[in-house]
Scaffold this motif. Structure first.
Motif, short mmCIF file in Angstrom:
data_model
loop_
_atom_site.label_atom_id
_atom_site.label_comp_id
_atom_site.label_asym_id
_atom_site.label_seq_id
_atom_site.Cartn_x
_atom_site.Cartn_y
_atom_site.Cartn_z
N LEU A 114 0.84 -1.20 0.00
CA LEU A 114 0.00 0.00 0.00
C LEU A 114 0.87 1.25 0.00
O LEU A 114 0.63 2.20 -0.76
N LEU A 115 1.89 1.29 0.85
CA LEU A 115 2.77 2.45 0.91
C LEU A 115 3.48 2.67 -0.42
O LEU A 115 3.55 3.80 -0.92
N THR A 116 3.99 1.61 -0.98
CA THR A 116 4.72 1.72 -2.24
C THR A 116 3.81 2.22 -3.36
O THR A 116 4.19 3.09 -4.14
N ALA A 117 2.60 1.69 -3.43
CA ALA A 117 1.67 2.10 -4.48
C ALA A 117 1.23 3.54 -4.31
O ALA A 117 1.09 4.29 -5.29
N PRO B 179 -1.83 12.23 -2.80
CA PRO B 179 -2.71 11.06 -2.74
C PRO B 179 -2.91 10.56 -1.32
O PRO B 179 -1.94 10.43 -0.55
N MET B 180 -4.15 10.27 -0.97
CA MET B 180 -4.54 9.62 0.28
C MET B 180 -5.29 8.36 -0.11
O MET B 180 -6.41 8.43 -0.61
N ILE B 181 -4.65 7.21 0.11
CA ILE B 181 -5.10 5.96 -0.48
C ILE B 181 -5.36 4.94 0.63
O ILE B 181 -4.52 4.75 1.52
N ASN B 182 -6.50 4.27 0.53
CA ASN B 182 -6.93 3.34 1.57
C ASN B 182 -6.77 1.88 1.15
O ASN B 182 -7.00 1.53 -0.01
N LEU B 183 -6.44 1.05 2.13
CA LEU B 183 -6.36 -0.39 1.91
C LEU B 183 -7.75 -1.00 1.76
O LEU B 183 -7.93 -1.98 1.04
N GLY B 184 -8.73 -0.42 2.43
CA GLY B 184 -10.09 -0.92 2.38
C GLY B 184 -11.02 0.00 1.61
O GLY B 184 -10.69 0.46 0.52
N VAL B 185 -12.16 0.34 2.21
CA VAL B 185 -13.15 1.18 1.54
C VAL B 185 -12.67 2.63 1.48
O VAL B 185 -11.80 3.05 2.25
N LYS B 186 -13.27 3.40 0.59
CA LYS B 186 -12.86 4.79 0.40
C LYS B 186 -13.46 5.74 1.43
O LYS B 186 -12.96 6.86 1.60
N SER B 187 -14.49 5.34 2.14
CA SER B 187 -15.19 6.26 3.03
C SER B 187 -14.40 6.53 4.31
O SER B 187 -13.64 5.68 4.79
N VAL B 188 -14.57 7.73 4.83
CA VAL B 188 -13.84 8.17 6.02
C VAL B 188 -14.79 8.79 7.03
O VAL B 188 -15.94 9.11 6.70
N MET B 189 -14.30 8.97 8.26
CA MET B 189 -15.07 9.57 9.34
C MET B 189 -14.20 10.58 10.08
O MET B 189 -12.97 10.42 10.14
N GLN B 190 -14.82 11.61 10.65
CA GLN B 190 -14.09 12.57 11.47
C GLN B 190 -14.32 12.25 12.94
O GLN B 190 -15.45 12.02 13.37
N GLU B 191 -13.23 12.27 13.70
CA GLU B 191 -13.33 12.01 15.13
C GLU B 191 -13.87 13.25 15.87
O GLU B 191 -13.96 14.35 15.30
N ARG B 192 -14.19 13.07 17.14
CA ARG B 192 -14.81 14.14 17.92
C ARG B 192 -13.90 15.34 18.14
O ARG B 192 -14.38 16.42 18.50
N ASP B 193 -12.58 15.15 17.96
CA ASP B 193 -11.67 16.28 18.17
C ASP B 193 -11.80 17.33 17.07
O ASP B 193 -11.22 18.41 17.15
N GLY B 194 -12.56 17.04 16.02
CA GLY B 194 -12.78 17.99 14.94
C GLY B 194 -11.69 18.01 13.90
O GLY B 194 -11.79 18.75 12.91
N TRP B 195 -10.66 17.20 14.09
CA TRP B 195 -9.53 17.17 13.15
C TRP B 195 -9.28 15.79 12.56
O TRP B 195 -9.22 15.63 11.35
N GLY C 215 -6.33 -2.46 -6.55
CA GLY C 215 -7.32 -2.86 -5.56
C GLY C 215 -7.47 -1.91 -4.39
O GLY C 215 -8.18 -2.23 -3.43
N TYR C 216 -6.85 -0.72 -4.46
CA TYR C 216 -6.96 0.26 -3.38
C TYR C 216 -8.05 1.27 -3.72
O TYR C 216 -8.57 1.29 -4.83
N THR C 217 -8.37 2.13 -2.75
CA THR C 217 -9.41 3.13 -2.96
C THR C 217 -8.87 4.53 -2.67
O THR C 217 -7.94 4.70 -1.89
N VAL C 218 -9.51 5.51 -3.29
CA VAL C 218 -9.09 6.91 -3.18
C VAL C 218 -10.08 7.67 -2.30
O VAL C 218 -11.29 7.65 -2.55
N VAL C 219 -9.57 8.35 -1.30
CA VAL C 219 -10.41 9.20 -0.45
C VAL C 219 -10.95 10.36 -1.28
O VAL C 219 -10.20 11.03 -2.00
N ARG C 220 -12.24 10.61 -1.19
CA ARG C 220 -12.89 11.66 -1.99
C ARG C 220 -13.02 12.98 -1.24
O ARG C 220 -13.04 14.05 -1.84
N GLU C 221 -13.15 12.91 0.08
CA GLU C 221 -13.48 14.12 0.86
C GLU C 221 -12.29 15.04 1.06
O GLU C 221 -12.46 16.19 1.49
N LEU C 222 -11.09 14.57 0.79
CA LEU C 222 -9.87 15.34 1.06
C LEU C 222 -9.07 15.46 -0.23
O LEU C 222 -8.92 14.46 -0.96
#
Length: 265
Positions: free
Chosen positions: A122-125, A202-218, A158-165
């Motif tokens: 994943l890192l190399t790709a 590029p911000m690339i995920n090993l699994g699904v492309k969807s992300v969540m924001q934690e309660r710290d707001g960052w 087989g990796y996914t691309v984050v859309r929100e960032l």
């Protein structure tokens, strides 16, 4: 509004980028099991300030640190803390430097000790996809060409691309227009002109492309908690071939004989 940079301004960004690259290398020496992410942040801030720069991120929209440090499933904007790195972690370190009125911005994802082949791939790709995107950052191409190059390369593996960032312009402000998505269609989006300075990241995920924001707001993490990688360069659009203003050379000199080295395929 998009600001085209003069050659004099580009030279100032290059100077900032050299300090940034060396600050990354100073941090890389400490990326190992048993070290807290707060320690990495203090190393970066000390190096940047000792060399006349200002940490771009500290205080930006009230962000509390000099580095965004994102471990494992955290995609970006992780806040340094007492978390202690462990064997098998990966850690994305995003840093910016302001010097002589101009910002530079880059990110690098490190394995901590030995990681699984799946994670190392994943890192190399992700790193390779960064350079695929940069290849498209030439005069006359379009923003969509950059995103398409990144997206098509990683999705084929087989990796996914984050859309929100997304990436962004860089200059007197840390975040300028235009936005630079890591997905897109060939021939779509604004036309690139010489003198545009862009952070391609590029911000690339090993699994699904969807992300969540934690309660710290960052902190942004993957929704399935699978690992994510992040690599970034600041580049200037040129005729024929983009010019990379930031550098990984200093990082890779200090990591060449360790498991921290991430190869480009």
């Amino acid at each position: 509004m998009i600001y085209l940079k003069t050659e004099e301004e580009i030279e100032l960004i290059k100077v900032s980028a050299q300090i940034l690259g060396k600050a990354h290398a100073a941090v890389a020496l400490w990326v190992k099991p048993g070290v807290t992410t707060q320690k990495l942040d203090s190393v970066a801030e000390e190096y940047i300030r000792d060399h006349g720069g200002i940490p771009s991120f500290k205080g930006f929209n009230k962000f509390p640190a000099s580095l965004c440090i994102s471990v494992n499933e955290v995609v970006v904007h992780g806040i340094p803390s007492s978390y202690t790195l462990k064997e098998g972690d990966i850690v994305s370190i995003d840093c910016g430097v302001k010097l002589n009125g101009f910002h530079s911005d880059s990110a690098y994802t490190y394995p901590v000790g030995e990681v699984s082949p799946e994670v190392m791939n994943l890192l190399t790709a992700t790193k390779r996809s960064l350079y695929k995107g940069i290849e498209q950052a030439t005069e006359g191409m379009r923003i969509g060409d950059i995103g398409f190059a990144v997206q098509s390369f990683v999705e084929e593996k087989g990796y996914t691309v984050v859309r929100e960032l997304v990436g962004h312009g860089v200059g007197r402000d840390l975040h300028e227009s235009p936005e630079v998505p890591n997905y897109g269609k060939r021939g779509k989006g604004i036309r690139l002109k010489e003198g545009m300075v862009l952070a391609i990241e590029p911000m690339i995920n090993l699994g699904v492309k969807s992300v969540m924001q934690e309660r710290d707001g960052w902190t942004i993490r993957t929704s399935d908690r699978k690992y994510s990688a992040h690599f970034e360069h600041t580049v200037v659009v040129r005729k024929g071939k983009a010019e990379i203003l930031t550098t990984f050379d200093y990082i890779e000199k200090v990591t060449a004989n360790t498991s921290l080295m991430v190869e480009v395929m």
